[in-house]
Write a protein that holds these residues in place. Structure first.
Motif, PDB file in Angstrom:
ATOM      1  N   VAL A 116       9.984  11.417   4.548  1.00  0.00           N
ATOM      2  CA  VAL A 116       9.588  10.557   5.657  1.00  0.00           C
ATOM      3  C   VAL A 116       8.280   9.877   5.316  1.00  0.00           C
ATOM      4  N   GLN A 117       8.157   8.643   5.776  1.00  0.00           N
ATOM      5  CA  GLN A 117       6.903   7.928   5.565  1.00  0.00           C
ATOM      6  C   GLN A 117       5.866   8.536   6.499  1.00  0.00           C
ATOM      7  N   GLU A 118       4.808   9.061   5.932  1.00  0.00           N
ATOM      8  CA  GLU A 118       3.820   9.769   6.745  1.00  0.00           C
ATOM      9  C   GLU A 118       2.462   9.800   6.051  1.00  0.00           C
ATOM     10  N   ALA A 138      -4.655   7.645  -1.376  1.00  0.00           N
ATOM     11  CA  ALA A 138      -3.637   7.333  -2.376  1.00  0.00           C
ATOM     12  C   ALA A 138      -2.287   7.210  -1.698  1.00  0.00           C
ATOM     13  N   ASN A 139      -1.546   6.149  -2.043  1.00  0.00           N
ATOM     14  CA  ASN A 139      -0.175   5.974  -1.562  1.00  0.00           C
ATOM     15  C   ASN A 139       0.755   6.313  -2.713  1.00  0.00           C
ATOM     16  N   VAL A 140       1.678   7.226  -2.445  1.00  0.00           N
ATOM     17  CA  VAL A 140       2.487   7.777  -3.537  1.00  0.00           C
ATOM     18  C   VAL A 140       3.966   7.720  -3.197  1.00  0.00           C
ATOM     19  N   SER A 141       4.772   7.316  -4.172  1.00  0.00           N
ATOM     20  CA  SER A 141       6.226   7.434  -4.033  1.00  0.00           C
ATOM     21  C   SER A 141       6.812   7.689  -5.414  1.00  0.00           C
ATOM     22  N   VAL A 142       8.083   8.067  -5.464  1.00  0.00           N
ATOM     23  CA  VAL A 142       8.767   8.220  -6.755  1.00  0.00           C
ATOM     24  C   VAL A 142      10.095   7.465  -6.689  1.00  0.00           C
ATOM     25  N   GLY A 200      -0.395   3.386  -5.308  1.00  0.00           N
ATOM     26  CA  GLY A 200      -1.320   2.308  -4.947  1.00  0.00           C
ATOM     27  C   GLY A 200      -2.535   2.941  -4.289  1.00  0.00           C
ATOM     28  N   LEU A 201      -3.728   2.394  -4.557  1.00  0.00           N
ATOM     29  CA  LEU A 201      -4.936   3.052  -4.056  1.00  0.00           C
ATOM     30  C   LEU A 201      -5.733   2.183  -3.097  1.00  0.00           C
ATOM     31  N   GLU A 202      -6.345   2.847  -2.124  1.00  0.00           N
ATOM     32  CA  GLU A 202      -7.270   2.191  -1.203  1.00  0.00           C
ATOM     33  C   GLU A 202      -8.602   2.919  -1.307  1.00  0.00           C
ATOM     34  N   ILE A 234     -11.133  -1.716  -0.824  1.00  0.00           N
ATOM     35  CA  ILE A 234     -10.529  -2.289  -2.030  1.00  0.00           C
ATOM     36  C   ILE A 234      -9.112  -1.741  -2.166  1.00  0.00           C
ATOM     37  N   VAL A 235      -8.126  -2.616  -2.103  1.00  0.00           N
ATOM     38  CA  VAL A 235      -6.722  -2.188  -2.107  1.00  0.00           C
ATOM     39  C   VAL A 235      -6.028  -2.690  -3.371  1.00  0.00           C
ATOM     40  N   THR A 236      -5.338  -1.798  -4.059  1.00  0.00           N
ATOM     41  CA  THR A 236      -4.613  -2.234  -5.261  1.00  0.00           C
ATOM     42  C   THR A 236      -3.126  -2.422  -4.973  1.00  0.00           C
ATOM     43  N   GLU A 237      -2.463  -3.126  -5.852  1.00  0.00           N
ATOM     44  CA  GLU A 237      -1.010  -3.168  -5.878  1.00  0.00           C
ATOM     45  C   GLU A 237      -0.510  -1.788  -6.333  1.00  0.00           C
ATOM     46  N   PRO A 238       0.773  -1.504  -6.087  1.00  0.00           N
ATOM     47  CA  PRO A 238       1.289  -0.183  -6.524  1.00  0.00           C
ATOM     48  C   PRO A 238       1.512  -0.164  -8.039  1.00  0.00           C
ATOM     49  N   ASP A 239       0.436  -0.214  -8.789  1.00  0.00           N
ATOM     50  CA  ASP A 239       0.488  -0.426 -10.245  1.00  0.00           C
ATOM     51  C   ASP A 239       0.338   0.841 -11.078  1.00  0.00           C
ATOM     52  N   THR A 294      13.854  -0.810  -6.793  1.00  0.00           N
ATOM     53  CA  THR A 294      13.202  -0.775  -5.477  1.00  0.00           C
ATOM     54  C   THR A 294      12.331   0.482  -5.379  1.00  0.00           C
ATOM     55  N   PHE A 295      11.327   0.395  -4.513  1.00  0.00           N
ATOM     56  CA  PHE A 295      10.414   1.526  -4.352  1.00  0.00           C
ATOM     57  C   PHE A 295      11.006   2.579  -3.428  1.00  0.00           C
ATOM     58  N   GLY A 296      10.575   3.798  -3.615  1.00  0.00           N
ATOM     59  CA  GLY A 296      10.969   4.881  -2.720  1.00  0.00           C
ATOM     60  C   GLY A 296      10.048   4.947  -1.506  1.00  0.00           C
ATOM     61  N   THR A 297      10.337   5.912  -0.623  1.00  0.00           N
ATOM     62  CA  THR A 297       9.506   6.110   0.569  1.00  0.00           C
ATOM     63  C   THR A 297       8.121   6.597   0.155  1.00  0.00           C
ATOM     64  N   LYS A 298       7.088   5.940   0.697  1.00  0.00           N
ATOM     65  CA  LYS A 298       5.737   6.326   0.275  1.00  0.00           C
ATOM     66  C   LYS A 298       5.056   7.227   1.301  1.00  0.00           C
ATOM     67  N   VAL A 299       4.145   8.006   0.788  1.00  0.00           N
ATOM     68  CA  VAL A 299       3.340   8.886   1.617  1.00  0.00           C
ATOM     69  C   VAL A 299       1.886   8.519   1.361  1.00  0.00           C
TER      70      VAL A 299
HETATM   71  P1  ADP Z   1       0.726  -0.141   4.861  1.00  0.00           P
HETATM   72  O1  ADP Z   1       1.118  -1.321   5.651  1.00  0.00           O
HETATM   73  O2  ADP Z   1       1.577   1.077   5.084  1.00  0.00           O
HETATM   74  O3  ADP Z   1      -0.728   0.166   4.892  1.00  0.00           O
HETATM   75  P2  ADP Z   1       0.492  -1.687   2.480  1.00  0.00           P
HETATM   76  O4  ADP Z   1       1.562  -2.578   2.062  1.00  0.00           O
HETATM   77  O5  ADP Z   1      -0.726  -2.252   3.131  1.00  0.00           O
HETATM   78  O6  ADP Z   1       1.093  -0.509   3.349  1.00  0.00           O
HETATM   79  O7  ADP Z   1       0.018  -0.906   1.198  1.00  0.00           O
HETATM   80  C1  ADP Z   1      -0.969   0.044   1.248  1.00  0.00           C
HETATM   81  C2  ADP Z   1      -1.123   0.632  -0.140  1.00  0.00           C
HETATM   82  O8  ADP Z   1       0.082   1.294  -0.517  1.00  0.00           O
HETATM   83  C3  ADP Z   1      -1.365  -0.390  -1.242  1.00  0.00           C
HETATM   84  O9  ADP Z   1      -2.309   0.134  -2.132  1.00  0.00           O
HETATM   85  C4  ADP Z   1      -0.022  -0.523  -1.928  1.00  0.00           C
HETATM   86  O10 ADP Z   1      -0.151  -0.839  -3.285  1.00  0.00           O
HETATM   87  C5  ADP Z   1       0.543   0.854  -1.772  1.00  0.00           C
HETATM   88  N1  ADP Z   1       2.006   0.915  -1.742  1.00  0.00           N
HETATM   89  C6  ADP Z   1       2.846   0.115  -1.071  1.00  0.00           C
HETATM   90  N2  ADP Z   1       4.121   0.515  -1.250  1.00  0.00           N
HETATM   91  C7  ADP Z   1       4.078   1.621  -2.064  1.00  0.00           C
HETATM   92  C8  ADP Z   1       5.058   2.501  -2.603  1.00  0.00           C
HETATM   93  N3  ADP Z   1       6.352   2.390  -2.341  1.00  0.00           N
HETATM   94  N4  ADP Z   1       4.642   3.526  -3.371  1.00  0.00           N
HETATM   95  C9  ADP Z   1       3.323   3.708  -3.627  1.00  0.00           C
HETATM   96  N5  ADP Z   1       2.382   2.905  -3.144  1.00  0.00           N
HETATM   97  C10 ADP Z   1       2.727   1.876  -2.369  1.00  0.00           C
END
Ligand code: ADP
Ligand code: MG
Ligand code: ZN
Length: 494
Positions: free
Chosen positions: A262-264, A213-217, A13-15, A171-176, A224-229
């Motif tokens: 770890v989420q970081e 960039a928010n990244v997980s695998v 997901g991108l910001e 501009i924030v996207t969904e994790p698409d 369900t989603f994994g831990t994101k960084v």
């Molecule tokens: P936070 O509260 O940590 O800022 P948000 O829910 O606001 O997290 O999401 C921030 C960004 O991270 C968004 O672009 C979202 O799409 C993306 N995101 C959320 N969860 C995940 C995930 N598990 N993997 C990758 N990206 C994610």
């Protein structure tokens, strides 16, 4: 060992933060000009002095709206500014004015084009992809810390508040996104779109577009989603792509070895080509958001939204599609010609003059763009007006000069600003297509090379090229190669 990436799915997901191209700041009248004397563009409001009151800049709202509409977002008629509280030296108020639970715009559906890449990073198989954009909200930028000297030795730090209060759209996207290249293609789309509608310079090198960039695998098939960084300090789209790639591999390797993530927040180090930890979730701020008491809700009327919508130019995505369909171009070529609005305008004006859409596309893509890039200018600054480029394509089309001559003419047009016909005349370039004249030259060449003629006629067909070369030389390059080829075949037969 390279981890087995095939079992895993990447989630991104991108910001994106884009600086809006206003002349003054979002809550005061100070200039947003870049490069001025540090702290010269400041006032009690953007210095955060007690008692100073913010007033919203209407132009920032309008540009934010242009950006939001260009990205397919819905504009909320009513939105609320909120204080995001944290302490940092470049934030004198102790909070940033942003938006939180009632943003300026939300729920965007955006179609982008995205491609697969080969080992060398070359794009192929462009395909459309739909991205959900969560929100676009307005906020102010912070100042800048400037460090001098080495850490721990003679270290001085300065604060420049010229940037504090510059308007941003976040501009924030969904994790698409499912690959680093999709993320790459999206950020390029956003850059192009914001620049296209005049909302932002959107230049990452100048820092007026920044992305995180928010990244997980996860294992393929998992729901369900994994831990994101969260990745920061991505100073170009390419660095972002590399940082994501690095991070995905690190995640997969860690998980396959039975480790945990770890989420970081991590920073990209462009010299070492790796990410490193900056802060963990535990150290993350609690921003204690609350509505900004010094600003009323932002209310925009339907008429205002519709006026802004009506003032938008045809957007890059639809325009590229139209180029592909009406001019018979490939999607990749149409994408390149719409990489910038001035280039797209240039192309259409040139087509009008040349009446050959595909040839014009080729001349722009293979010749003109190179000259523009070498000169570091955009199409609207080209010393060759679009109508003149069209005229050049036309005289090549009509066989007046050859394609090879055309390339030299284009370079001279670019350097001198002269018209194609003027250069053709000056250089006496006009191509000879008259068969009588060409026949005469061919006869001379054949007469002077009876040896080669004999060899050719006894089966050494490779000598054909020799004869073409001799005829071209004798005509000083002016003979039409197509006619030369036809006539030579005829005459060499005997
Ligand atoms: P936070 O509260 O940590 O800022 P948000 O829910 O606001 O997290 O999401 C921030 C960004 O991270 C968004 O672009 C979202 O799409 C993306 N995101 C959320 N969860 C995940 C995930 N598990 N993997 C990758 N990206 C994610
Ligand atoms: Mg966030
Ligand atoms: Zn100010």
């Amino acid at each position: 060992m390279k981890p087995e990436t095939n079992d895993w799915e990447t989630i991104i997901g991108l910001e994106v933060h884009a600086q809006l191209s206003t002349e003054s700041k979002i809550f005061c009248g100070c200039s947003t000009r870049f490069g001025d004397e540090p702290n010269s563009n400041t006032c009690p409001v953007c210095l955060g002095l007690p008692g100073a009151l913010p007033v919203l800049n209407r132009r920032a709202v309008e540009l934010g709206m242009r950006a939001a509409l260009a990205l397919g977002l819905h504009i909320n008629e009513r939105s609320i500014f909120a204080r995001k509280n944290y302490f940092y030296p470049d934030l004198p108020k102790g909070y940033q004015i942003s938006q939180y639970d009632q943003p300026f715009s939300a729920n965007g559906t955006l179609e982008i084009m995205t491609a697969a890449r080969d080992e060398g990073g070359h794009a192929h198989d462009w395909k459309p992809m739909t991205i959900q954009i969560t929100r676009l909200h307005l906020e102010e930028d912070a100042g800048k810390n400037v460090h001098e000297g080495l850490p721990d030795v003679d270290r001085f730090s300065y604060i420049d508040l010229n940037r504090a209060g510059t308007p941003l759209a976040e501009i924030v996207t969904e994790p698409d996104f499912r690959s680093s290249w999709q993320a790459y293609d999206y950020v390029n789309h956003v850059r192009r779109a914001l620049h296209w509608v005049g909302a932002s310079e959107a230049d990452m090198e100048k820092g007026n577009l920044r992305c995180e960039a928010n990244v997980s695998v996860r294992r393929k098939g998992d729901t369900t989603f994994g831990t994101k960084v969260e990745l920061k300090n991505l100073n170009s789209v390419r660095f972002m792509q590399k940082a994501i790639e690095f991070e995905v591999e690190r995640h997969i390797k860690t998980l396959e070895e039975g480790g945990r993530l770890v989420q970081e927040t991590r920073l990209w180090d462009e010299r070492l080509n790796e990410t490193r930890a900056m802060r963990s979730k535990e150290e993350a701020h609690d921003y204690r958001y609350f509505p900004e008491p010094d600003l009323p809700p932002l209310v925009v009327t339907k008429e205002f939204v519709e006026d802004v919508r009506a003032s938008l130019p045809e957007l890059p995505g639809p325009r590229a599609k139209r180029f592909a369909e009406t001019y018979g171009l490939s999607y990749a070529d149409a994408g390149q010609l719409t990489s910038d609005r001035s280039l797209a305008d240039y192309y259409e004006a040139a087509v009008e003059a040349s009446a050959n859409a595909r040839a014009t596309a080729n001349w722009i893509r293979s010749e003109l763009i190179r000259e523009l890039e070498n000169a570091g200018i955009t199409a609207d600054e080209s010393p060759i007006p679009a109508s003149e480029l069209g005229a050049l394509v036309r005289i090549i089309d009509e066989g007046e000069i050859s394609g090879k001559q055309g390339k030299d003419v284009l370079v001279e047009m670019f350097a001198s600003g002269k018209s194609a016909t003027a250069i053709v005349e000056e250089r006496g370039l006009v191509q000879v297509s008259d068969t009588g004249e060409i026949d005469r030259v061919i006869d001379e060449v054949i007469a002077a090379n009876s040896n080669q003629l004999e060899q050719y006629r006894s089966g050494k067909e490779a000598l054909f090229g020799f004869f073409v070369g001799q005829v071209m030389k004798a005509s000083k390059g002016k003979a039409n190669p197509k006619v030369v080829n036809e006539r030579l075949r005829e005459k060499l037969k005997g």
